[in-house]
Design an enzyme around this catalytic site. Structure first.
Site, mmCIF file in Angstrom:
data_model
loop_
_atom_site.group_PDB
_atom_site.id
_atom_site.type_symbol
_atom_site.label_atom_id
_atom_site.label_comp_id
_atom_site.label_asym_id
_atom_site.label_seq_id
_atom_site.Cartn_x
_atom_site.Cartn_y
_atom_site.Cartn_z
ATOM 1 N N GLN A 146 0.818 -1.210 0.000
ATOM 2 C CA GLN A 146 0.000 0.000 0.000
ATOM 3 C C GLN A 146 0.853 1.262 0.000
ATOM 4 O O GLN A 146 1.078 1.869 -1.017
ATOM 5 C CB GLN A 146 -0.954 -0.006 1.195
ATOM 6 N N ASP A 147 1.379 1.646 1.179
ATOM 7 C CA ASP A 147 2.321 2.768 1.130
ATOM 8 C C ASP A 147 3.511 2.489 2.041
ATOM 9 O O ASP A 147 3.465 1.560 2.860
ATOM 10 C CB ASP A 147 1.659 4.120 1.388
ATOM 11 N N PRO A 148 4.601 3.251 1.895
ATOM 12 C CA PRO A 148 5.810 2.936 2.660
ATOM 13 C C PRO A 148 5.580 3.044 4.166
ATOM 14 O O PRO A 148 4.696 3.775 4.621
ATOM 15 C CB PRO A 148 6.806 4.009 2.193
ATOM 16 N N GLY A 175 -0.598 6.964 4.605
ATOM 17 C CA GLY A 175 -1.467 7.361 3.489
ATOM 18 C C GLY A 175 -1.418 8.826 3.122
ATOM 19 O O GLY A 175 -2.216 9.292 2.304
#
Length: 221
Positions: free
Chosen positions: A60-62, A130
């Protein structure tokens, strides 16, 4: 179709959305900590060249804590505590292929064998999960996946959780294998992630198509 990730990035760099996106990330870096570092933002491409890709694991995101993210989804630098989702991935690896969990969370060995470990957002502000997902990364990710959909060899896409499944909805080429499952996070893993056997399924598919399987063992030999 591109032949290298460098060629792909040059192509994107000319597009207005990408110019705006890079400016937005640069502005965010000027105001505070953004992860991963600028040098590591596209490290999944560096470690897994375009012509070597066999498997795509879509995150999804780091990670948004200091020193964690280094441009590979689910991976952390050596010496950094292994995050809960990755611990669960290691548990499933043990169940699936009887591989002992590594004492680190550094997944570069997978990347170097052709596992593209990419997120759908490629940057994040410290402590704010996010925070960069609306900057334009979705368009960039769509373009990466478009290239991979048109890839000249069969690929495996490992999609954990609804976010990854939705993001990869453009993967329609029937030659590829999509392994869809529950996310390995502690909140979801017990609902079907465990015993889903993604690693053995991946290797069986690769071998079936004449491609070398992945050695998933991250323990120091």
């Amino acid at each position: 179709m591109v032949k290298t990730w460098e060629e792909f990035l040059k192509q994107e760099a000319k597009q207005p959305y990408f110019i705006e996106l890079m400016e937005a990330v640069k502005d965010a870096r000027a105001k505070g900590n953004v992860y991963p570092t600028e040098e590591d933002m596209f490290s999944c491409f560096r470690l897994c060249p375009y012509d070597q890709v066999k498997v795509v694991i879509l995150g999804q995101d780091p990670y948004h804590g200091p020193g964690q993210a280094h441009g590979l989804s689910f991976s952390v630098q050596k010496g950094v505590r292994i995050p809960p989702s990755l611990r669960n991935i290691y548990k499933e690896l043990k169940t699936d292929l009887d591989i002992e969990p590594a004492d680190h969370g550094y997944l570069a060995k997978w990347a170097e064998q052709g596992v593209l470990l990419m997120n759908t957002s490629w940057s994040v502000e410290e402590g704010k999960a996010g925070s960069h997902k609306k900057l334009g990364w979705a368009t960039f990710t769509d373009h990466v996946l478009e290239e991979l959909n048109n890839y000249d060899k069969p690929l495996v896409f490992i999609l954990w959780g609804n976010h990854a499944i939705k993001a990869a909805s453009g993967i329609t080429n029937p030659q590829h294998l999509l392994i869809k499952g529950v996310h390995p996070s502690p909140l979801a893993a017990s609902r079907g992630f465990f015993e889903s056997k993604p690693f053995s399924k991946t290797n069986a598919f690769l071998e079936e198509h004449g491609r070398k399987p992945i050695d998933w063992d991250l323990n120091e030999q």
